[in-house]
Write a protein that holds these residues in place. Structure first.
Motif, PDB file in Angstrom:
ATOM      1  N   VAL A  82       0.866  -1.179   0.000  1.00 51.03           N
ATOM      2  CA  VAL A  82       0.000   0.000   0.000  1.00 51.03           C
ATOM      3  C   VAL A  82       0.905   1.231   0.000  1.00 51.03           C
ATOM      4  O   VAL A  82       1.827   1.309   0.808  1.00 51.03           O
ATOM      5  CB  VAL A  82      -0.930   0.023   1.235  1.00 51.03           C
ATOM      6  N   PRO A  83       0.665   2.174  -0.887  1.00 48.41           N
ATOM      7  CA  PRO A  83       1.510   3.374  -0.909  1.00 48.41           C
ATOM      8  C   PRO A  83       1.480   4.098   0.434  1.00 48.41           C
ATOM      9  O   PRO A  83       0.460   4.105   1.130  1.00 48.41           O
ATOM     10  CB  PRO A  83       0.868   4.243  -1.994  1.00 48.41           C
ATOM     11  N   LYS A  84       2.596   4.702   0.763  1.00 47.69           N
ATOM     12  CA  LYS A  84       2.684   5.438   2.025  1.00 47.69           C
ATOM     13  C   LYS A  84       1.933   6.758   1.939  1.00 47.69           C
ATOM     14  O   LYS A  84       1.331   7.200   2.905  1.00 47.69           O
ATOM     15  CB  LYS A  84       4.150   5.690   2.375  1.00 47.69           C
ATOM     16  N   ALA A  85       1.971   7.384   0.780  1.00 47.69           N
ATOM     17  CA  ALA A  85       1.271   8.655   0.595  1.00 47.69           C
ATOM     18  C   ALA A  85      -0.201   8.380   0.299  1.00 47.69           C
ATOM     19  O   ALA A  85      -0.525   7.504  -0.501  1.00 47.69           O
ATOM     20  CB  ALA A  85       1.902   9.440  -0.556  1.00 47.69           C
ATOM     21  N   ASN A  86      -1.082   9.080   0.970  1.00 44.98           N
ATOM     22  CA  ASN A  86      -2.515   8.996   0.733  1.00 44.98           C
ATOM     23  C   ASN A  86      -3.047   7.573   0.966  1.00 44.98           C
ATOM     24  O   ASN A  86      -3.850   7.062   0.200  1.00 44.98           O
ATOM     25  CB  ASN A  86      -2.823   9.471  -0.697  1.00 44.98           C
ATOM     26  N   ARG A  87      -2.591   6.955   2.011  1.00 45.53           N
ATOM     27  CA  ARG A  87      -2.897   5.557   2.326  1.00 45.53           C
ATOM     28  C   ARG A  87      -4.399   5.279   2.399  1.00 45.53           C
ATOM     29  O   ARG A  87      -4.878   4.278   1.868  1.00 45.53           O
ATOM     30  CB  ARG A  87      -2.205   5.184   3.634  1.00 45.53           C
TER      31      ARG A  87
END
Length: 147
Positions: A82-87
């Motif tokens: 899962v991306p760290k930004a805009n989780r």
């Protein structure tokens, strides 16, 4: 120093997202190439079939979906990332994609269609994928008994 992940400028992020393909992806092209040697005669992205499968054998009532592991939330290493930004956004988006996929498979089953999901990570073993596609594509639907 903050723990917040660094985000890309919106123009750069937009360019990256525009480059993400919805059709004719590398895994999809591989599946189609293998199917041409196994069972030609398929149709692509049929709008009248629930979920607009990547490959459809309309006469056989068989649909094949080629899913990207990240975008459809597969349980492999790439899909679990899962991306760290805009989780929160990404977790909700992938959950919606998974729910939509389940609804599409249920709608196909209700219409008497068989369906197969090929995950992006499964395309790395071409021999195993060829066997799986052959087993699916060459199987005819069960014909109802005559009264």
């Amino acid at each position: 120093m903050t723990d917040k992940p660094q985000q890309r400028p919106s123009a750069e992020r937009s360019a990256i997202m525009r480059a993400v393909r919805g059709k004719d992806t590398t895994p999809e092209l591989l599946v189609r190439r293998l199917l041409r040697g196994i069972a030609p005669g398929y149709r692509l992205h049929r709008r009248e079939v629930p979920g607009r499968p990547d490959v459809a054998y309309v006469g056989r009532k068989a649909a094949i979906f080629v899913h990207g592991c990240f975008w459809h939330g597969h349980d492999c290493a790439r899909g679990a990332r899962v991306p760290k930004a805009n989780r929160d956004y990404w977790e909700a988006k992938i959950a919606r994609n998974r729910a939509r996929d389940a609804d599409n498979l249920a709608a196909l089953a209700a219409r008497g269609w068989r369906s197969l999901v090929v995950w992006e990570c499964e395309t790395k073993d071409e021999a195993a994928l060829r066997e799986r596609l052959a087993a699916f594509a060459l199987r005819r639907p069960a014909t109802p008994p005559e009264p």
